[in-house]
Design an enzyme around this catalytic site. Structure first.
Site, PDB file in Angstrom:
ATOM      1  N   CYS A 164       0.840  -1.210   0.000  1.00  0.00           N
ATOM      2  CA  CYS A 164       0.000   0.000   0.000  1.00  0.00           C
ATOM      3  C   CYS A 164       0.873   1.257   0.000  1.00  0.00           C
ATOM      4  O   CYS A 164       0.845   2.025  -0.958  1.00  0.00           O
ATOM      5  CB  CYS A 164      -0.919   0.011   1.216  1.00  0.00           C
ATOM      6  SG  CYS A 164      -2.218  -1.222   1.117  1.00  0.00           S
TER       7      CYS A 164
HETATM    8  N1  LIG Z   1      -3.540  -5.243   2.568  1.00  0.00           N
HETATM    9  C1  LIG Z   1      -3.902  -4.077   3.073  1.00  0.00           C
HETATM   10  O1  LIG Z   1      -3.524  -3.733   4.181  1.00  0.00           O
HETATM   11  C2  LIG Z   1      -4.818  -3.148   2.309  1.00  0.00           C
HETATM   12  C3  LIG Z   1      -5.406  -2.084   2.996  1.00  0.00           C
HETATM   13  C4  LIG Z   1      -6.257  -1.236   2.316  1.00  0.00           C
HETATM   14  C5  LIG Z   1      -6.480  -1.437   0.957  1.00  0.00           C
HETATM   15  N2  LIG Z   1      -5.883  -2.468   0.296  1.00  0.00           N
HETATM   16  C6  LIG Z   1      -6.193  -2.646  -1.120  1.00  0.00           C
HETATM   17  O2  LIG Z   1      -7.121  -3.725  -1.245  1.00  0.00           O
HETATM   18  C7  LIG Z   1      -6.889  -4.434  -2.464  1.00  0.00           C
HETATM   19  C8  LIG Z   1      -6.648  -5.896  -2.166  1.00  0.00           C
HETATM   20  O3  LIG Z   1      -5.471  -6.013  -1.400  1.00  0.00           O
HETATM   21  P1  LIG Z   1      -5.115  -7.315  -0.554  1.00  0.00           P
HETATM   22  O4  LIG Z   1      -4.037  -6.910   0.377  1.00  0.00           O
HETATM   23  O5  LIG Z   1      -6.329  -7.942   0.000  1.00  0.00           O
HETATM   24  O6  LIG Z   1      -4.513  -8.257  -1.705  1.00  0.00           O
HETATM   25  P2  LIG Z   1      -4.126  -9.781  -1.537  1.00  0.00           P
HETATM   26  O7  LIG Z   1      -3.075 -10.042  -2.533  1.00  0.00           O
HETATM   27  O8  LIG Z   1      -3.915 -10.124  -0.114  1.00  0.00           O
HETATM   28  O9  LIG Z   1      -5.459 -10.562  -1.982  1.00  0.00           O
HETATM   29  C9  LIG Z   1      -6.040 -10.402  -3.232  1.00  0.00           C
HETATM   30  C10 LIG Z   1      -6.741 -11.706  -3.609  1.00  0.00           C
HETATM   31  O10 LIG Z   1      -7.407 -11.476  -4.842  1.00  0.00           O
HETATM   32  C11 LIG Z   1      -7.284 -12.648  -5.643  1.00  0.00           C
HETATM   33  N3  LIG Z   1      -7.517 -12.283  -7.031  1.00  0.00           N
HETATM   34  C12 LIG Z   1      -6.643 -11.769  -7.941  1.00  0.00           C
HETATM   35  N4  LIG Z   1      -7.270 -11.533  -9.097  1.00  0.00           N
HETATM   36  C13 LIG Z   1      -8.564 -11.894  -8.932  1.00  0.00           C
HETATM   37  C14 LIG Z   1      -9.702 -11.879  -9.764  1.00  0.00           C
HETATM   38  N5  LIG Z   1      -9.650 -11.422 -11.010  1.00  0.00           N
HETATM   39  N6  LIG Z   1     -10.861 -12.349  -9.263  1.00  0.00           N
HETATM   40  C15 LIG Z   1     -10.936 -12.835  -8.003  1.00  0.00           C
HETATM   41  N7  LIG Z   1      -9.887 -12.856  -7.158  1.00  0.00           N
HETATM   42  C16 LIG Z   1      -8.722 -12.395  -7.609  1.00  0.00           C
HETATM   43  C17 LIG Z   1      -5.897 -13.158  -5.330  1.00  0.00           C
HETATM   44  O11 LIG Z   1      -5.785 -14.541  -5.635  1.00  0.00           O
HETATM   45  C18 LIG Z   1      -5.801 -12.884  -3.829  1.00  0.00           C
HETATM   46  O12 LIG Z   1      -6.230 -13.983  -3.057  1.00  0.00           O
HETATM   47  C19 LIG Z   1      -5.722  -3.725  -3.135  1.00  0.00           C
HETATM   48  O13 LIG Z   1      -6.232  -2.750  -3.999  1.00  0.00           O
HETATM   49  C20 LIG Z   1      -5.022  -3.052  -1.971  1.00  0.00           C
HETATM   50  O14 LIG Z   1      -4.280  -1.919  -2.399  1.00  0.00           O
HETATM   51  C21 LIG Z   1      -5.063  -3.338   0.946  1.00  0.00           C
END
Ligand SMILES: NC(=O)c1ccc[n+]([C@@H]2O[C@H](COP(=O)([O-])OP(=O)(O)OC[C@H]3O[C@@H](n4cnc5c(N)ncnc54)[C@H](O)[C@@H]3O)[C@@H](O)[C@H]2O)c1
Length: 419
Positions: free
Chosen positions: A261
């Site tokens: 992030c």
């Molecule tokens: N991790 C954090 O602390 C955090 C905090 C706020 C916002 N975000 C945002 O949230 C979003 C997700 O982040 P995250 O940390 O959960 O990512 P992550 O990598 O932990 O998880 C994402 C999941 O999405 C799946 N995925 C990928 N492509 C896909 C698709 N087309 N259809 C269905 N599933 C799919 C992946 O297999 C994975 O399991 C990002 O935009 C991130 O910037 C993350």
């Protein structure tokens, strides 16, 4: 069969969201393209810190199921997209997962459905990227036939106080009616909602939040560099400044920023701004300072090794904590990697200790892992505290036999050198 919610992307954001929805009594399913994620969850195993196996078991007991079959979207009243928004190898925003997810929803979109994007992205993503994909793929119109919203996620991995339910959530819609539907949905399991004027404002608010951290960490890092150059104790400076009860938010210096992030989101903002002829000078300056921090840690460690051993070649450096965040098992974009690479390039024999990470690779090669902290500290010439995991007790570090470079301002003792 209808279902209240399908969460797309069951990672650090999607899984806690699904858990909160299940706990609030919503019938919930999860869709993920990763077979390993789906299998693990279906067998009751969590792959996300802060979500215990017992939580997954309770979710499964309550009727939750995870699948890689997009047919699950057919019965969904609400779909929330929580897929990754990382960077391409060239360092540019990579919206491919958002595009894939939107296309999968478009193929199964029905009148009356609420679709929410939670992934972090630049202003305009919901309106200019997701909306056309949904409308062209389904023949339906947002705001008329279905509802489209953006609500950024504020999850703070490892935070025991602030979770999905009690962290105020920004909600926005393509139309006021879309926002109303999104508010009604989140109101079922989030205590306080803040309705933004539109999706662009909500998208920008999320980028501002993370850019604020990015820029302020860069500021204290640069203050630390200046203080080192001029013989000022930066930790005392920070301690003093932080006593101001108003107008000052404390940030602490360190070896650089990590995770997907804080180092990533400002790239979304900068790239979008550039495409619109606007240059974010603060972001460029912060990027320059932050990318120099691992180098500075290497420089300081080599200087210490020079004092202890005379030369870096063959000297033993122990990295303490290689994750990007304290007490979180996540090494994405961690500054520990460039620090290790810099020391290895100087001929230093590098190993690491981290209770959360069983294998840590640098340039494709696994780094030797120490499991017994005391023994590892006895064997090292220099230990470098990169991450302040709770297991690194202040006094124990201070009593270490080896020299200690503390990049977190945590340890005290005669052998301790602060960043
Ligand atoms: N991790 C954090 O602390 C955090 C905090 C706020 C916002 N975000 C945002 O949230 C979003 C997700 O982040 P995250 O940390 O959960 O990512 P992550 O990598 O932990 O998880 C994402 C999941 O999405 C799946 N995925 C990928 N492509 C896909 C698709 N087309 N259809 C269905 N599933 C799919 C992946 O297999 C994975 O399991 C990002 O935009 C991130 O910037 C993350």
């Amino acid at each position: 069969m209808t279902i209240d919610l399908v969460v797309m992307g069951l990672g650090h954001v999607g899984l806690p969201l699904a858990r909160a929805a299940v706990q609030a009594g919503l019938t919930t399913a999860g869709y993920d393209v990763s077979g390993a994620v789906v299998t693990g969850l279906s067998e009751g195993r969590s792959h996300v810190g802060g979500v215990a196996d017992a939580d997954v078991a309770a979710m499964l007991d309550a009727g939750f199921h995870a699948t890689a079959d997009p047919a699950v979207l057919d019965g969904a009243q609400t779909v929330v997209i929580c897929v990754p928004t990382g960077l391409t190898p060239e360092g540019l925003p990579d919206l491919s997962a958002v595009v894939d997810a939107a296309q999968a929803v478009a193929a199964r979109l029905r009148a009356g459905m609420l679709v929410v994007l939670e992934s972090t992205s630049h202003p305009g993503t919901t309106e200019d990227v997701v909306r056309p994909l949904l409308e062209q793929g389904s023949g339906l119109r947002a705001g008329e036939d279905f509802h489209l919203a953006y609500s950024p996620q504020r999850i703070d991995p490892g935070n025991p106080t602030w979770g999905v339910a009690n962290t105020p959530k920004v909600v926005s819609g393509c139309t006021p009616l879309c926002a109303k539907y999104a508010t009604a949905f989140y109101g079922r399991f989030v205590d306080r909602l803040v309705v933004a004027r539109g999706t662009r404002e909500a998208e920008m608010a999320k980028l501002l939040e993370n850019t604020y951290r990015y820029v302020n960490i860069a500021l204290v890092d640069e203050v630390a560099l200046f203080c080192h150059r001029t013989g000022i104790d930066v930790w005392d400076v920070l301690h003093c400044a932080a006593t101001k009860p108003f107008g000052f938010a404390p940030f602490t210096p360190g070896p650089g920023v990590g995770g997907h992030c804080i180092p990533v989101d400002p790239r979304y903002l900068a790239t979008r701004a550039e495409s619109q002829g606007f240059s974010f000078r603060m972001l460029a300056a912060a990027h320059e300072v932050l990318s120099r921090m691992p180098e500075h840690v290497v420089y300081r460690a080599l200087a210490l090794l020079g004092e202890v051993r005379g030369r870096p070649e063959g000297a033993r450096a122990l990295l303490l904590g290689v994750t990007y965040k304290a007490d979180v098992a996540d090494v994405r974009e961690t500054p520990a990697r460039p620090v290790a690479a810099g020391l290895l390039a100087a001929g230093v024999d590098v190993s690491y200790h981290d209770p959360y990470i069983t294998e840590f690779t640098v340039d494709g090669r696994p780094l030797p892992r120490a499991t017994k902290l005391r023994d590892a500290l006895d064997r090292a010439d220099v230990a470098i505290l990169l991450q302040q995991h709770a297991c690194y007790a202040r006094e124990a570090l201070g009593r270490a036999r080896c020299a200690l470079l503390d990049t977190r301002g945590k340890a005290v003792g005669s052998g301790v050198t602060l960043l």
